[in-house]
Scaffold this active site. Structure first.
Site, PDB file in Angstrom:
ATOM      1  N   LYS A   1      84.516 -25.221  14.208  1.00 22.34           N
ATOM      2  CA  LYS A   1      85.114 -25.622  12.929  1.00 22.34           C
ATOM      3  C   LYS A   1      85.444 -24.424  12.046  1.00 22.34           C
ATOM      4  O   LYS A   1      84.915 -23.333  12.215  1.00 22.34           O
ATOM      5  CB  LYS A   1      84.182 -26.606  12.214  1.00 22.34           C
TER       6      LYS A   1
ATOM      7  N   ARG B   1      78.471 -33.226  18.938  1.00 20.31           N
ATOM      8  CA  ARG B   1      79.857 -33.467  19.359  1.00 20.31           C
ATOM      9  C   ARG B   1      80.520 -32.109  19.568  1.00 20.31           C
ATOM     10  O   ARG B   1      80.578 -31.302  18.647  1.00 20.31           O
ATOM     11  CB  ARG B   1      80.567 -34.266  18.267  1.00 20.31           C
TER      12      ARG B   1
HETATM   13  C1  7PJ Z   1      84.249 -34.951  13.542  1.00 21.33           C
HETATM   14  C2  7PJ Z   1      84.638 -36.153  14.118  1.00 21.33           C
HETATM   15  C3  7PJ Z   1      82.885 -34.806  13.105  1.00 21.33           C
HETATM   16  C4  7PJ Z   1      82.531 -37.036  13.882  1.00 21.33           C
HETATM   17  C5  7PJ Z   1      86.309 -34.804  14.038  1.00 21.33           C
HETATM   18  C6  7PJ Z   1      87.089 -31.637  14.671  1.00 21.33           C
HETATM   19  C7  7PJ Z   1      87.817 -32.511  13.746  1.00 21.33           C
HETATM   20  N1  7PJ Z   1      83.794 -37.191  14.298  1.00 21.33           N
HETATM   21  N2  7PJ Z   1      85.957 -36.044  14.417  1.00 21.33           N
HETATM   22  N3  7PJ Z   1      82.088 -35.877  13.304  1.00 21.33           N
HETATM   23  N4  7PJ Z   1      85.302 -34.109  13.512  1.00 21.33           N
HETATM   24  N5  7PJ Z   1      81.668 -38.040  14.032  1.00 21.33           N
HETATM   25  O1  7PJ Z   1      86.745 -31.996  15.795  1.00 21.33           O
HETATM   26  O2  7PJ Z   1      86.894 -30.473  14.277  1.00 21.33           O
HETATM   27  O3  7PJ Z   1      82.451 -33.789  12.551  1.00 21.33           O
HETATM   28  S1  7PJ Z   1      87.921 -34.219  14.216  1.00 21.33           S
END
Ligand code: 7PJ
Length: 268
Positions: free
Chosen positions: A204, A238
């Site tokens: 990020k 994630r």
């Molecule tokens: C997240 C997400 C996160 C959850 C994205 C990226 C942007 N879902 N979807 N948590 N970020 N739950 O992957 O940097 O931080 S999209």
């Protein structure tokens, strides 16, 4: 949780897995690397991203979902804010809905509560279009906690029990670098709500801001952050980089039983 974005414009892997066959191969690769869940996204929510039509989002996500359900036994999560996409994804066999809008959009709560899926409720201040313009909190931990309490109440009223809910403070979603660091250092604050925590830190922009590195150079920072989160009892990471994250967590887990205090998991 391994990330597969089927978008032309996600900040790290945008465009890379746009073709369905490439996205499928990538998902298989993440499964081989040791993913427990595959998270499919068809709408970029990066700061400033423009929304796509529901039809376009369905066209990106659903064929891949269908193929993964048919050909693997992996639990599949769908990263979407939209009730129509959720409904179709559940019909095809998705077992988790990952919603960066925490089921606040029209009909989302109704759809998810009716089916026996799990859901990740993420905190975001504002909307993706504008969320990074001027994020502001008086007390970020208390405010996010209050948001979780409110969403948990709304879910329980709709018949969606707490046992099905994961919570995510939403790194980078309406947060400055300082806000993100405050969150990362205090994740155990959210453990009292009784739901597993999920975090998305992978490559990020907070690491860009901290270290002046491009997304391609943010793996070591992301792994450090994943460990910091894990040590606070976070249940799910994630990530774009499943193999590397698995290794980092395996080292931590191997050390933990031998360790008298510093590496014990802390919960609030
Ligand atoms: C997240 C997400 C996160 C959850 C994205 C990226 C942007 N879902 N979807 N948590 N970020 N739950 O992957 O940097 O931080 S999209």
């Amino acid at each position: 949780m391994g990330i597969v974005n089927v978008t032309p414009d996600s900040f790290y892997d945008g465009g890379r897995y746009r073709a369905q066959s490439t996205a499928f191969e990538h998902a298989l690769q993440l499964i081989r690397e040791g993913a427990d869940i595959i998270d499919i996204g068809g709408e970029s929510t990066r700061p400033g991203a423009l929304p796509v039509s529901i039809q376009e989002e369905c066209d990106r996500v659903l064929p891949l979902l269908e193929k993964l359900i048919q050909e693997t036994a992996m639990p599949i999560s769908v990263d979407t804010r939209h009730a129509v996409v959720m409904q179709e994804a559940i019909r095809l066999g998705a077992s988790i809905i990952n919603d960066v809008a925490a089921l606040t959009q029209e009909n989302a709560l109704e759809v998810v509560s009716k089916h026996p899926v799990k859901v990740c409720l993420m905190h975001m201040q504002g909307l993706p279009e504008t969320m990074q313009q001027k994020p502001h909190y008086e007390n970020i931990l208390e405010e996010i906690n209050a948001f979780f309490v409110e969403r948990l109440q709304a879910c329980e009223q709709a018949g969606l029990s707490r046992q099905r809910i994961w919570l995510d403070p939403g790194f980078g979603f309406g947060k400055t670098l300082e806000h993100n660091l405050m969150l990362l250092g205090n994740l155990s604050f959210f453990q009292t709500l009784g739901c597993p925590l999920l975090v998305g830190l992978s490559r990020k922009s907070m690491f860009g801001a901290l270290l002046n590195r491009a997304p391609e150079q943010r793996l070591p920072a992301s792994l450090s952050a994943a460990l910091i989160a894990s040590l606070q009892g976070v249940a799910c990471i994630r990530t774009h980089d499943v193999a590397a994250t698995r290794d980092a967590l395996s080292v931590m887990k191997a050390v933990q039983p031998h360790c008298k205090e510093t590496l014990s998991v802390r919960t609030a």
